[in-house]
Design a protein around this motif. Sequence first.
Motif, mmCIF file in Angstrom:
data_model
loop_
_atom_site.group_PDB
_atom_site.id
_atom_site.type_symbol
_atom_site.label_atom_id
_atom_site.label_comp_id
_atom_site.label_asym_id
_atom_site.label_seq_id
_atom_site.Cartn_x
_atom_site.Cartn_y
_atom_site.Cartn_z
ATOM 1 N N THR A 389 1.045 -1.351 0.229
ATOM 2 C CA THR A 389 -0.127 -0.113 0.032
ATOM 3 C C THR A 389 0.829 1.279 -0.018
ATOM 4 O O THR A 389 2.039 1.290 0.365
ATOM 5 N N VAL A 390 0.356 2.309 -0.638
ATOM 6 C CA VAL A 390 1.195 3.374 -0.519
ATOM 7 C C VAL A 390 1.343 3.974 0.740
ATOM 8 O O VAL A 390 2.776 4.521 1.049
ATOM 9 N N PRO A 391 0.589 4.147 1.814
ATOM 10 C CA PRO A 391 0.840 4.419 3.059
ATOM 11 C C PRO A 391 1.993 3.686 3.860
ATOM 12 O O PRO A 391 3.001 4.399 4.385
ATOM 13 N N HIS A 392 2.080 2.481 3.691
ATOM 14 C CA HIS A 392 2.882 1.623 4.244
ATOM 15 C C HIS A 392 4.443 1.824 3.683
ATOM 16 O O HIS A 392 5.419 2.217 4.040
ATOM 17 N N MET A 393 4.496 2.045 2.126
ATOM 18 C CA MET A 393 5.481 2.247 1.610
ATOM 19 C C MET A 393 6.135 3.520 1.905
ATOM 20 O O MET A 393 7.274 3.440 2.215
ATOM 21 N N LEU A 394 5.389 4.344 2.239
ATOM 22 C CA LEU A 394 5.886 5.920 2.406
ATOM 23 C C LEU A 394 6.528 5.838 3.924
ATOM 24 O O LEU A 394 7.442 6.754 4.174
ATOM 25 N N SER A 395 5.859 5.221 4.714
ATOM 26 C CA SER A 395 6.254 4.946 5.947
ATOM 27 C C SER A 395 7.665 4.384 6.062
ATOM 28 O O SER A 395 8.552 4.911 6.934
ATOM 29 N N VAL A 396 7.836 3.253 5.325
ATOM 30 C CA VAL A 396 9.221 2.687 5.364
ATOM 31 C C VAL A 396 10.115 3.557 4.713
ATOM 32 O O VAL A 396 11.260 3.618 5.340
ATOM 33 N N LEU A 397 9.694 4.264 3.539
ATOM 34 C CA LEU A 397 10.602 5.307 2.862
ATOM 35 C C LEU A 397 11.151 6.429 4.333
ATOM 36 O O LEU A 397 12.213 6.798 4.143
ATOM 37 N N ARG A 398 10.019 6.925 4.649
ATOM 38 C CA ARG A 398 10.450 7.939 5.618
ATOM 39 C C ARG A 398 11.411 7.526 6.825
ATOM 40 O O ARG A 398 12.277 8.445 7.151
ATOM 41 N N LYS A 399 11.482 6.213 7.186
ATOM 42 C CA LYS A 399 12.468 5.755 8.030
ATOM 43 C C LYS A 399 13.601 5.434 7.478
ATOM 44 O O LYS A 399 14.680 5.019 8.240
ATOM 45 N N SER A 400 13.685 5.510 6.027
ATOM 46 C CA SER A 400 14.942 5.015 5.375
ATOM 47 C C SER A 400 15.831 6.213 4.942
ATOM 48 O O SER A 400 16.781 5.993 4.430
ATOM 49 N N ILE A 401 15.305 7.439 4.924
ATOM 50 C CA ILE A 401 16.059 8.583 4.408
ATOM 51 C C ILE A 401 16.435 9.666 5.511
ATOM 52 O O ILE A 401 15.850 9.599 6.577
ATOM 53 N N PRO A 402 17.431 10.503 5.170
ATOM 54 C CA PRO A 402 17.974 11.334 6.051
ATOM 55 C C PRO A 402 16.786 12.724 6.314
ATOM 56 O O PRO A 402 16.068 12.768 5.358
ATOM 57 N N SER A 403 16.718 13.151 7.266
ATOM 58 C CA SER A 403 15.680 14.127 7.578
ATOM 59 C C SER A 403 15.930 15.419 6.737
ATOM 60 O O SER A 403 14.993 16.167 6.392
ATOM 61 N N ASN A 404 17.019 15.636 6.181
ATOM 62 C CA ASN A 404 17.053 16.806 5.294
ATOM 63 C C ASN A 404 17.066 16.429 3.825
ATOM 64 O O ASN A 404 17.847 16.940 2.790
ATOM 65 N N THR A 405 16.204 15.365 3.437
ATOM 66 C CA THR A 405 16.072 14.950 1.995
ATOM 67 C C THR A 405 15.291 16.049 1.325
ATOM 68 O O THR A 405 14.058 16.565 1.825
ATOM 69 N N LEU A 406 15.637 16.309 0.253
ATOM 70 C CA LEU A 406 14.615 17.095 -0.617
ATOM 71 C C LEU A 406 13.760 15.978 -1.518
ATOM 72 O O LEU A 406 14.451 15.082 -2.203
ATOM 73 N N VAL A 407 12.459 16.228 -1.304
ATOM 74 C CA VAL A 407 11.481 15.354 -2.049
ATOM 75 C C VAL A 407 10.882 16.171 -3.101
ATOM 76 O O VAL A 407 10.051 17.305 -2.774
ATOM 77 N N LEU A 408 10.860 15.539 -4.199
ATOM 78 C CA LEU A 408 10.035 16.066 -5.459
ATOM 79 C C LEU A 408 8.777 15.273 -5.575
ATOM 80 O O LEU A 408 9.056 13.947 -5.847
ATOM 81 N N ASN A 409 7.648 15.717 -5.506
ATOM 82 C CA ASN A 409 6.372 14.997 -5.487
ATOM 83 C C ASN A 409 5.729 15.027 -6.625
ATOM 84 O O ASN A 409 5.047 16.106 -7.103
ATOM 85 N N GLU A 410 5.683 14.060 -7.688
ATOM 86 C CA GLU A 410 4.621 14.131 -8.904
ATOM 87 C C GLU A 410 4.068 12.712 -8.653
ATOM 88 O O GLU A 410 3.866 12.083 -9.699
ATOM 89 N N ALA A 411 3.415 12.522 -7.566
ATOM 90 C CA ALA A 411 2.558 11.182 -7.416
ATOM 91 C C ALA A 411 1.136 11.460 -8.043
ATOM 92 O O ALA A 411 0.662 10.141 -8.052
ATOM 93 N N ILE A 412 0.770 12.588 -8.296
ATOM 94 C CA ILE A 412 -0.552 12.877 -9.039
ATOM 95 C C ILE A 412 -1.753 12.126 -8.244
ATOM 96 O O ILE A 412 -2.188 12.900 -7.552
ATOM 97 N N SER A 413 -2.110 11.088 -8.479
ATOM 98 C CA SER A 413 -3.275 10.544 -7.850
ATOM 99 C C SER A 413 -2.956 10.218 -6.215
ATOM 100 O O SER A 413 -3.924 10.097 -5.477
ATOM 101 N N ASN A 414 -1.688 9.973 -6.027
ATOM 102 C CA ASN A 414 -1.168 9.963 -4.770
ATOM 103 C C ASN A 414 -0.665 11.207 -4.004
ATOM 104 O O ASN A 414 0.281 11.032 -3.028
ATOM 105 N N TYR A 415 -0.671 12.251 -4.683
ATOM 106 C CA TYR A 415 -0.298 13.644 -4.371
ATOM 107 C C TYR A 415 -0.037 13.539 -2.672
ATOM 108 O O TYR A 415 0.629 13.969 -1.884
ATOM 109 N N ALA A 416 -1.384 13.605 -2.049
ATOM 110 C CA ALA A 416 -1.826 14.087 -0.904
ATOM 111 C C ALA A 416 -1.064 12.935 0.171
ATOM 112 O O ALA A 416 -0.515 13.460 1.084
ATOM 113 N N LEU A 417 -1.225 11.749 -0.353
ATOM 114 C CA LEU A 417 -0.530 10.672 0.707
ATOM 115 C C LEU A 417 0.899 11.056 0.890
ATOM 116 O O LEU A 417 1.280 10.695 1.980
#
Length: 585
Positions: A389-417
């Motif tokens: 699921t997208v929320p679960h994947m994002l939670s794992v990603l959040r714990k895998s990246i440094p806090s000062n990561t620059l995120v580019l969001n082009e998730a479109i139908s999953n923008y808000a998530l």
Amino acid sequence: MYTTSSVFLKTLSDSGITHAFVNWGSDHPALLEDLSRQGRENGAQSSLNIITCPNEMVALSAAQGYAQVTGRPAVVIVHVDVGTQALAGAIHNLDRCRVPVLIYAGASPFTLEGELKGSRNEWIMWLQDIPDQSAIVRQYMRFTSQIYSGKNIAQVVTRALQSANSEPKGPVYLWARREVMEEDVDGLIMKTSLSPKYWSPVDPVGLNPLAASTISQALTAAKSPLIITSYLGRNTRAVALLNKLSKALAIPVFVSCPSVVNIPLDHSHFIGLSYGAEPNEWLRTADVVLVIDSDIPWIPMRNKPLKDARIFHVDVDVLKDNIGMFHIDAELRCRADAEVALTQLLEGIRTPNLDSLSNRTAQIRQAREENANMLQRLENIVPVDGSITVPHMLSVLRKSIPSNTLVLNEAISNYALVWQHLQTVASIPGMMITSGASSLGWGLGAAIGASLGARENSLKHDLIVLIVGDGSFLFGVPSSAYWIARRYSTPFLTIVLNNGGWKSPKLSLMGVHPGGMGSTLSGQQLTVGFGPDPPDYSQIAVAAGGAWGKRVNEAADLRGTLSEAVNVVMNEKRCAVVDCVIESI
């Protein structure tokens, strides 16, 4: 020997332009020759960092990403009418996101028999000669002009940049015939420069005193005030002022269709974000609403404010002159800069009713706690088949990246998530951006430009992550983008949310025909799917740019895969692509 092209390149450099994203053609011999001259005279150094881009839309998206990170324009050089058209939807993105970029295109020669240097000598020069080349892009531009001579090209370029950097910021377009760019100029021109002091952009404008007083008093006296914004965070100083105002009066802040971090998502008065689909009870009960820097504060068919609510609209582009139809029932609409306006409003607020503040603070706190619990529940859901699921994947990603990561969001139908589940990133102004518009394919090029911009500004991004849908990934011309990333050492991590096609058209169908014949069909049956055998997106990047790539189908493999991908980008300095298979459309 100097030419118009010499003055053009010098003027760009004198104006602070450092990067040119280029796609060369038959109209650019004079530019190539002058860059060669610079290289010989300066030990292989030219006045600009030239980034060769095999695709024009990728070039312009890279320039947008660069400008979004640095706040300064880049230049994009393309080839006649066809190169201008190949800029494609990236032009729309620049316009809607209000990003300054100077676009230069050559044009076919106008002489036929060698009357001037640069005269027509190739067959394509007849086919590429059109009556009004700038008409292709004019409605998206802040300024367009043809260059007629090397004697005043410095003024034309500087005038264009002045317009690009004045609010509402945006792209500008210059073009010139080949003979003009080949024109010889006096060497004295190369020894002079225009003073930036006299070509500065328009100063930010504030509220008139009566408007500032009216809005401040309304917010102070309100029982249920609300602030809505979308792109105020383009100026990080405005973010701090918004934080201060919301705390001073316990005003909840709702973010609609964000393109930047407008308020830290961990801020005590941030109460949610939406791309318009969900009910907004805060709007439906507010008695005073301040809309500041927003193109789409709400969608009337889904949410409306109270009929007698006092609405104030403050925006650098308040009439949305380049949008065909726009209207909100505002009591006051004020063309003003957010930073200046918020400073004025803070100066004008009076002592509020303390009981009202206490009640609102408690209400906001409860809503934030309920939202946090809901997000946590979503992150913990793993289907019995082990799929992702997208929320679960994002939670794992959040714990895998440094806090000062620059995120580019082009998730479109999953923008808000992406915004909601990466709150640690989205709580730092400037650390999450989108295209700010609707033309898909921004992300890959923008990640390259953002990397170059961060490097130039010495920004401390340990990692750049692009989260993109599979449709947007293909629109981004990965074969070109990953080649550029490899050549210019701009590594980033790409997460492809692979749902097997275009989900947004299916959602649009459901929005108009929720019980229609198409509502029960699969993506393949609706012809919006990429199956039954979609590409392995990660391997496209591997082939094009030597990236590391892997497809992941099961939630149990996410942590290890993401950890390996992050290591590749941060330590091996290569792009990495995780093709993450989620629920199919």
